[in-house]
Design an enzyme around this catalytic site. Structure first.
Site, short mmCIF file in Angstrom:
data_model
loop_
_atom_site.label_atom_id
_atom_site.label_comp_id
_atom_site.label_asym_id
_atom_site.label_seq_id
_atom_site.Cartn_x
_atom_site.Cartn_y
_atom_site.Cartn_z
N GLY A 65 8.73 -7.10 -5.85
CA GLY A 65 10.01 -6.45 -5.62
C GLY A 65 10.84 -7.18 -4.59
O GLY A 65 11.47 -6.57 -3.73
N ILE A 115 13.74 -4.44 1.22
CA ILE A 115 12.66 -4.83 2.11
C ILE A 115 11.89 -6.02 1.55
O ILE A 115 11.48 -6.91 2.29
CB ILE A 115 11.72 -3.63 2.36
CG1 ILE A 115 12.45 -2.56 3.19
CG2 ILE A 115 10.44 -4.06 3.07
CD1 ILE A 115 11.69 -1.25 3.34
N VAL A 169 5.19 -4.80 -12.22
CA VAL A 169 3.91 -4.66 -11.52
C VAL A 169 3.05 -3.55 -12.09
O VAL A 169 1.86 -3.46 -11.76
CB VAL A 169 4.11 -4.46 -10.00
CG1 VAL A 169 4.81 -5.65 -9.38
CG2 VAL A 169 4.84 -3.15 -9.70
N ASN A 183 5.38 -4.59 -2.35
CA ASN A 183 6.58 -3.86 -1.95
C ASN A 183 7.22 -3.10 -3.11
O ASN A 183 7.88 -2.09 -2.88
CB ASN A 183 7.60 -4.84 -1.36
CG ASN A 183 8.98 -4.24 -1.24
OD1 ASN A 183 9.25 -3.43 -0.36
ND2 ASN A 183 9.87 -4.62 -2.15
N SER A 194 4.97 4.32 3.34
CA SER A 194 6.14 5.12 3.72
C SER A 194 5.67 6.36 4.47
O SER A 194 4.53 6.82 4.25
CB SER A 194 6.89 5.56 2.46
OG SER A 194 7.84 6.57 2.74
N TYR A 244 6.22 10.10 -5.84
CA TYR A 244 6.30 9.05 -4.82
C TYR A 244 5.40 9.38 -3.64
O TYR A 244 4.65 8.51 -3.15
CB TYR A 244 7.75 8.92 -4.37
CG TYR A 244 8.06 7.72 -3.51
CD1 TYR A 244 8.09 6.45 -4.06
CD2 TYR A 244 8.35 7.88 -2.16
CE1 TYR A 244 8.40 5.35 -3.27
CE2 TYR A 244 8.66 6.78 -1.36
CZ TYR A 244 8.69 5.52 -1.93
OH TYR A 244 8.99 4.42 -1.14
N LYS A 260 2.24 6.99 -2.46
CA LYS A 260 2.14 6.37 -1.15
C LYS A 260 0.89 6.85 -0.41
O LYS A 260 0.22 6.06 0.27
CB LYS A 260 3.40 6.66 -0.33
CG LYS A 260 4.66 5.96 -0.84
CD LYS A 260 4.51 4.45 -0.86
CE LYS A 260 5.83 3.77 -1.21
NZ LYS A 260 5.72 2.30 -1.27
#
Length: 264
Positions: A15, A20, A67, A93, A146, A159, A163
């Site tokens: 990414g 980032i 990915v 990322n 995160s 999400y 994480k």
């Protein structure tokens, strides 16, 4: 100017065309690493990153891969070896996130979030570890996590789950690969001003919300890129299984905000 020295080392960043990931790729290049810049759909932006990498005096290639596809991730790691002879650093990322309440969520988007954010990180960690073991010289892997890993933000269950999962996976992996001198760490960026974040919030919202963070602003990708380089610095070879929180204090208790009183 950073004093991290990564000359002779090779990195893969997923990414890496935006946000980032882009900042991490450029920071690693600034430190002297050759970089594989992964993208899924933003070819032009990925090529711009390579142009910046070359301006910094480093080498780079772009590699298109989703990915969520294990075979594509393994091919990307092989491309690093084919082009640069080795792999020393892997930065996971790439992420995806839809924002809906779980009981109303479109399940295709829910699964896509998990497949990219969790499985994508696992596939890179696995393929990179296998290559580093073959080389026999150790290495550094950084997973971009995160505060969502430990803060149950509403409308982000897939999400949040993903994480949280990669954090446990990273720590488990760090134990399993310590004997090979492979270090696996995490960075937990707080609210950062990236194109992905602007998918969910307007400029006005970002500015007003940023002002309420204890340090008074959103983070920027370059700060996260420097933190990633720190975690990958070979001088920090006693650092593994760690999570570096870079969030301006957003995950502190709410009463830490300026002008607020602690509860009785």
């Amino acid at each position: 100017m950073t004093d991290v020295n990564l000359k002779g080392r090779v990195a893969v960043v997923t990414g890496a065309s935006l946000g980032i990931g882009r900042a991490a790729a450029l920071e690693l290049a600034r430190c002297g690493a050759s970089v594989v810049v992964n993208y899924r759909s933003h070819l032009h932006q990925a090529e711009e990153v390579i142009a910046e990498v070359e301006k910094l005096g480093s080498r780079g290639i772009v590699f298109q891969a989703d990915v969520a596809d294990q075979g594509a991730v393994e091919a990307m790691v092989q491309a690093a070896v084919d082009n640069f002879g080795r792999l020393d650093i892997a930065v996971s990322n790439a992420a995806y996130s839809d924002r809906e309440r779980f009981f109303e969520a479109d399940m295709a988007g829910f699964h896509r979030t998990v497949n990219v954010t969790m499985w994508g990180a696992f596939y890179l960690m696995r393929a990179a570890t296998q290559q580093m073991i073959r080389q026999g010289e150790g290495g550094a892997i950084c997973l971009v996590s995160s505060p969502h890993a430990f803060i149950p933000a509403p409308k982000a269950m897939a999400y949040n789950m993903s994480k949280a999962a990669i954090e446990h996976a990273a720590r488990t992996a760090a134990i399993e690969v310590a004997e090979y001198k492979i270090r696996i760490n995490l960075i937990q960026p707080g609210w950062t001003d990236t194109p992905g974040e602007r998918k969910f919030a307007s400029e006005e919202t970002l500015q007003s919300a940023g002002a309420k963070i204890p340090l008074g602003r959103l983070g920027n990708p370059e700060e996260m890129g420097r933190a990633i380089a720190f975690l990958c610095d070979p001088r920090n070879d006693y650092l593994t299984g760690a999570a570096l929180l870079v969030d301006g204090g957003i995950s502190l208790p709410w009463w830490a905000n300026r002008g607020s009183a602690a509860p009785a």
